[in-house]
Design an enzyme around this catalytic site. Structure first.
Site, PDB file in Angstrom:
ATOM      1  CB  SER A  90      -0.947   0.010   1.211  1.00 18.93           C
ATOM      2  OG  SER A  90      -2.022  -0.865   0.988  1.00 18.93           O
ATOM      3  CE  LYS A  93      -4.154   1.410  -0.952  1.00 20.42           C
ATOM      4  NZ  LYS A  93      -4.571   0.592   0.180  1.00 20.42           N
ATOM      5  CB  SER A 145      -4.749   1.702   3.712  1.00 23.58           C
ATOM      6  OG  SER A 145      -3.820   1.159   2.794  1.00 23.58           O
TER       7      SER A 145
END
Length: 419
Positions: A90, A93, A145
């Site tokens: 993640s 991101k 997230s």
């Protein structure tokens, strides 16, 4: 060699008394030369700074790849396997968020698709057909997230995840990332979805220049009201809440089985801002301990040196000036030197000639008054880069040797006359 040859010639053509006389004069010249050298050394301004502190102890980190970067200059303070291709999970991101902020309009209203609604992993529970502002999706992406927020952003900006990935990779190369290939907006596992610790630090450094990104990245909690979910989102980064670390300004966590624990942290203390990236930590505890180790190393072992606005640097016939305050980090036992190139690039190097930072300066306006022009000429005459130690010593040595030979030839003619 020249002096040795001259003495040999004197020995051939002159008597012992003459040789002793000239040798004594030569010793006198060398004493004068030595005195001049000492005087120049003592009166020439020093342009390096000696900073006494101990920064010998490197951080002890266990994660597979890490990097510690100073945010303003991009100087790498510590690295381990920083160019190894890894799975970011993640941490992707961060790239998606800054791309959305710069390429999109945060006031746009996004319609959530079925594809976004049913994505795997962590979500902010968007509903199919729900209308959500782009800014709110970026908040859900970074703070909680949300993979569904990532897909919604991708489809809104570029119609599909595939097209989004293509454009995102072009965008990444445009800001200097060389070893990154993203296949999606969220970081769910794909064998081709890879990057490096260095590239993640670079994109974070770039993103932190954006005020809107910094605001969202540093948000600890946010009230969230959607069609299917009303709650308070809490940032997943433990150093921002559960295990607070002084100076932390933002962070992003990540995990998939193939990536292990991944972590980005930004922090600021006493004017120095740093970025710590952790890839493939064995456990969550290891990734946070490694991060703290890196941050402690930065704030205890380094300090920021400031160059004030308006400081002038001269090279050849040009003068360059800092239009704003500049700063750079050094370890507390480094010596630094400031050099200006002919193109006006100020280079900061340490005692090993390693480049610490560089700044492009603007050319100063030439003084219009007679007094200003006279001062400029005086400053040029004192420029240590124009007249170095070697130039001055060489000049004095040349003058001394010429004087010696003129005296030697005159005495040689006299001795031949009396033979």
């Amino acid at each position: 060699m020249i002096i040795k040859y001259a003495i040999r010639e004197v020995c051939i053509y002159s008597d012992k008394k003459t040789v002793l006389l000239i040798a004594n004069r030569l010793r006198g010249v060398m004493k004068i030369l030595f005195f001049c050298l000492i005087t120049i050394t003592l009166n020439t301004p020093l342009y390096s700074k000696v900073l006494a502190a101990d920064s010998k102890n490197s951080p002890h980190v266990n994660s597979e790849a890490v990097i510690l970067m100073e945010e303003k200059t991009g100087r790498v303070l510590y690295e381990k396997n920083a160019d190894l291709n890894m799975y970011p999970a993640s941490l992707t991101k961060v790239a998606t968020a800054i791309y959305a902020i710069e390429k999109g309009n945060l006031d746009d209203i996004v319609s959530v698709t079925k594809n976004a609604r049913y994505v795997d992993g962590t979500r902010v529970y968007l509903e199919e057909g729900e209308k959500v502002p782009l800014k709110k999706l970026v908040q859900g992406l970074l703070i909680n997230s949300g993979n569904d927020a990532g897909v919604a952003i991708a489809e809104h900006l570029d119609s599909s995840e595939k097209a989004f990935a293509t454009n995102l990779n072009k965008y990444m190369r445009g800001i200097g990332l060389q070893d990154t290939n993203f296949e999606n907006p969220h970081g769910l596992f794909n064998p081709e979805h890879t990057t490096t610790a260095r590239d993640l630090a670079k994109v974070t450094q770039y993103a932190m220049k954006n005020e809107k990104f910094r605001e969202i990245f540093g948000t600890k909690e946010l009230k969230w009201k959607g069609e299917a979910w009303e709650t308070t989102l809490f940032n997943h980064h433990k150093l921002m809440r559960e295990r607070p670390y002084e100076g932390v300004t933002g962070g992003k966590t990540g995990y998939v089985d193939q990536s292990g624990q991944t972590l980005i942290t930004t922090a600021t203390r006493e004017g120095m801002s740093v970025i710590a990236v952790i890839l493939k930590g064995q456990t969550q505890a290891v990734s946070y301990n490694d991060t703290i180790e890196l941050l402690d190393y930065a704030f205890k072992g380094f300090k920021v040196i400031d160059i004030p606005k308006g400081k002038e640097f001269k090279t050849n016939n040009n003068t360059f000036v800092t239009e704003a305050n500049k700063s750079f980090p050094i370890s507390k036992n480094e010596k630094v030197r400031e050099d200006i190139t002919d193109a006006g690039v100020l280079e900061i190097r340490n005692q090993n000639q390693a480049l610490i930072a560089s700044f492009q300066l603007n050319k100063a306006k030439k003084p219009e008054t007679i007094e200003g022009r006279q001062k400029e000429k005086q400053d040029e005459g004192l420029n240590p880069k124009k007249y170095s130690y070697y130039h001055i010593v060489s000049l004095l040595l040349g003058i001394s040797i010429l004087c010696f030979f003129f005296r030697f030839r005159r005495n040689k003619r006299r001795f031949k006359k009396f033979r």
